[in-house]
Design a protein around this motif. Structure first.
Motif, short mmCIF file in Angstrom:
data_model
loop_
_atom_site.label_atom_id
_atom_site.label_comp_id
_atom_site.label_asym_id
_atom_site.label_seq_id
_atom_site.Cartn_x
_atom_site.Cartn_y
_atom_site.Cartn_z
N ARG A 73 -23.93 74.65 -25.12
CA ARG A 73 -22.54 75.01 -24.80
C ARG A 73 -22.13 76.17 -25.69
O ARG A 73 -22.02 76.02 -26.90
CB ARG A 73 -21.60 73.82 -25.03
CG ARG A 73 -21.59 72.80 -23.92
CD ARG A 73 -20.74 71.58 -24.26
NE ARG A 73 -21.51 70.58 -24.99
CZ ARG A 73 -21.24 70.17 -26.21
NH1 ARG A 73 -20.20 70.68 -26.89
NH2 ARG A 73 -21.99 69.26 -26.78
N ALA A 74 -21.93 77.34 -25.11
CA ALA A 74 -21.57 78.53 -25.88
C ALA A 74 -20.08 78.78 -25.79
O ALA A 74 -19.47 78.60 -24.73
CB ALA A 74 -22.33 79.75 -25.36
N ARG A 149 -26.15 76.14 -20.96
CA ARG A 149 -25.88 75.55 -19.65
C ARG A 149 -24.39 75.56 -19.34
O ARG A 149 -23.98 75.33 -18.20
CB ARG A 149 -26.43 74.12 -19.62
CG ARG A 149 -27.96 74.08 -19.79
CD ARG A 149 -28.47 72.66 -19.91
NE ARG A 149 -28.07 71.89 -18.73
CZ ARG A 149 -27.58 70.66 -18.79
NH1 ARG A 149 -27.39 70.07 -19.96
NH2 ARG A 149 -27.27 70.02 -17.68
N ALA A 150 -23.57 75.80 -20.36
CA ALA A 150 -22.11 75.93 -20.16
C ALA A 150 -21.60 77.02 -21.09
O ALA A 150 -22.04 77.13 -22.23
CB ALA A 150 -21.39 74.62 -20.43
N VAL A 151 -20.67 77.83 -20.58
CA VAL A 151 -20.06 78.90 -21.37
C VAL A 151 -18.55 78.68 -21.34
O VAL A 151 -17.94 78.62 -20.26
CB VAL A 151 -20.40 80.29 -20.82
CG1 VAL A 151 -19.83 81.38 -21.73
CG2 VAL A 151 -21.91 80.46 -20.66
N LEU A 152 -17.94 78.55 -22.50
CA LEU A 152 -16.51 78.27 -22.64
C LEU A 152 -15.85 79.52 -23.20
O LEU A 152 -16.17 79.95 -24.31
CB LEU A 152 -16.30 77.07 -23.56
CG LEU A 152 -17.15 75.84 -23.21
CD1 LEU A 152 -17.06 74.78 -24.31
CD2 LEU A 152 -16.73 75.25 -21.87
N MET A 153 -14.93 80.11 -22.44
CA MET A 153 -14.41 81.44 -22.77
C MET A 153 -12.90 81.39 -22.97
O MET A 153 -12.15 81.01 -22.07
CB MET A 153 -14.79 82.43 -21.65
CG MET A 153 -16.27 82.38 -21.29
SD MET A 153 -16.80 83.68 -20.14
CE MET A 153 -16.90 85.07 -21.25
N ASP A 154 -12.47 81.78 -24.17
CA ASP A 154 -11.06 81.71 -24.54
C ASP A 154 -10.42 83.10 -24.51
O ASP A 154 -10.44 83.83 -25.50
CB ASP A 154 -10.93 81.10 -25.94
CG ASP A 154 -9.50 80.70 -26.26
OD1 ASP A 154 -8.61 80.89 -25.40
OD2 ASP A 154 -9.26 80.18 -27.37
N GLU A 155 -9.91 83.49 -23.35
CA GLU A 155 -9.27 84.79 -23.15
C GLU A 155 -10.10 85.93 -23.72
O GLU A 155 -9.60 86.75 -24.51
CB GLU A 155 -7.88 84.79 -23.76
CG GLU A 155 -6.95 83.78 -23.13
CD GLU A 155 -5.50 84.02 -23.46
OE1 GLU A 155 -4.95 85.03 -22.97
OE2 GLU A 155 -4.92 83.22 -24.20
N PRO A 156 -11.37 86.04 -23.36
CA PRO A 156 -12.24 87.02 -24.01
C PRO A 156 -11.88 88.47 -23.72
O PRO A 156 -12.29 89.36 -24.46
CB PRO A 156 -13.62 86.68 -23.43
CG PRO A 156 -13.32 86.07 -22.10
CD PRO A 156 -12.07 85.28 -22.31
N PHE A 157 -11.12 88.72 -22.64
CA PHE A 157 -10.80 90.10 -22.28
C PHE A 157 -9.33 90.43 -22.53
O PHE A 157 -8.85 91.49 -22.14
CB PHE A 157 -11.13 90.36 -20.80
CG PHE A 157 -12.50 89.91 -20.38
CD1 PHE A 157 -13.58 89.97 -21.26
CD2 PHE A 157 -12.73 89.42 -19.10
CE1 PHE A 157 -14.85 89.55 -20.89
CE2 PHE A 157 -14.01 89.00 -18.72
CZ PHE A 157 -15.05 89.06 -19.61
#
Length: 242
Positions: A73-74, A149-157
């Motif tokens: 999990r990234a 297997r999972a990517v968790l993205m916190d407002e990356p852009f």
């Protein structure tokens, strides 16, 4: 990876921000998450990452308890968090080195992902010598090089200008194609949520809505997409005509 929360309470001890949360993220889907400021979007992401234990209920991955962080999990933040003294290539290699991946293999993986995100010519440069968009590309490469297997993205852009942001959105869709990674993407931007998401979760309302396809910029004028955009904006308390 399937990520699930059932009747969960998330937040910090004595300060819950979400109660009775039910969420089921299907394997390989992109779920975008929107909601008013302070509603718990980032807290939800940190709970799914295993960084913040729930106050109630239990998160799971593929039906097994989700206890703590894991390499599959990234987590990708708005700030690129690249080490300033390491080249872009060395930054992408770092998590692989920590996991004990052999030097030849981690170099090959880093070069492959830097090429996928269009940074081959900048691989040897330090982060402060490239643009914000290029740093975010490097962060994306670093996250995906580990084959999560999972990517968790916190407002990356969120910190990027409009043109760079649109380019990063398209790049994300392109590089994720074929990885089969499950993505949970938190954003304040409704148009971003509808472009990227297979579904959009309206945090605080308990609703998760399907997003019409195809995933194309021109689809934003489709009546079904326009209606969904109005519905999402209304859930945020904005005027539906905005």
């Amino acid at each position: 990876m399937r990520l699930t929360l059932a009747d969960a309470v998330v937040g910090r001890p004595g300060a819950p921000v979400l109660r009775g949360l039910d969420l089921d993220v299907a394997p390989g889907e992109i779920l975008t998450v929107v909601g008013p400021s302070g509603c718990g979007k980032s807290t939800l992401l940190r709970t799914l990452a295993g960084l913040l234990p729930p106050l109630g209920g239990r998160p799971s991955q593929d039906g097994a308890p989700l206890d703590g962080p894991a390499a599959d999990r990234a987590l990708v933040f708005q700030e690129d968090a690249l080490l300033p003294w390491r080249s872009l290539r060395a930054n992408v290699e770092l998590p692989l080195a920590i996991r004990g991946v052999a030097r030849t293999e981690r170099r090959a993986r880093a070069e492959d992902w830097l090429a996928r995100v269009g940074l081959t010519e900048h691989a040897g440069r330090l982060p402060h010598h490239v643009s914000g968009g290029q740093r975010q590309r490097a962060q994306l490469a670093r996250a995906l090089a580990g084959q999560p297997r999972a990517v968790l993205m916190d407002e990356p852009f969120g910190a990027l200008d409009a043109q760079t942001r649109a380019g990063m959105q398209q790049l994300l869709v392109t590089v994720l194609h074929g990885t089969r990674a499950t993505v949970v993407f938190v954003t304040h931007d409704v148009d971003e949520a509808l472009f990227l998401g297979d579904r959009v979760a309206l945090l605080g309302t308990g609703r998760v809505l399907d997003v019409p396809r195809p995933r194309e910029r021109a689809a934003s004028a489709d009546p079904a997409t326009v209606a969904l955009r109005r519905e999402v904006l209304a859930s945020l308390g904005d005027r539906p005509g905005v």
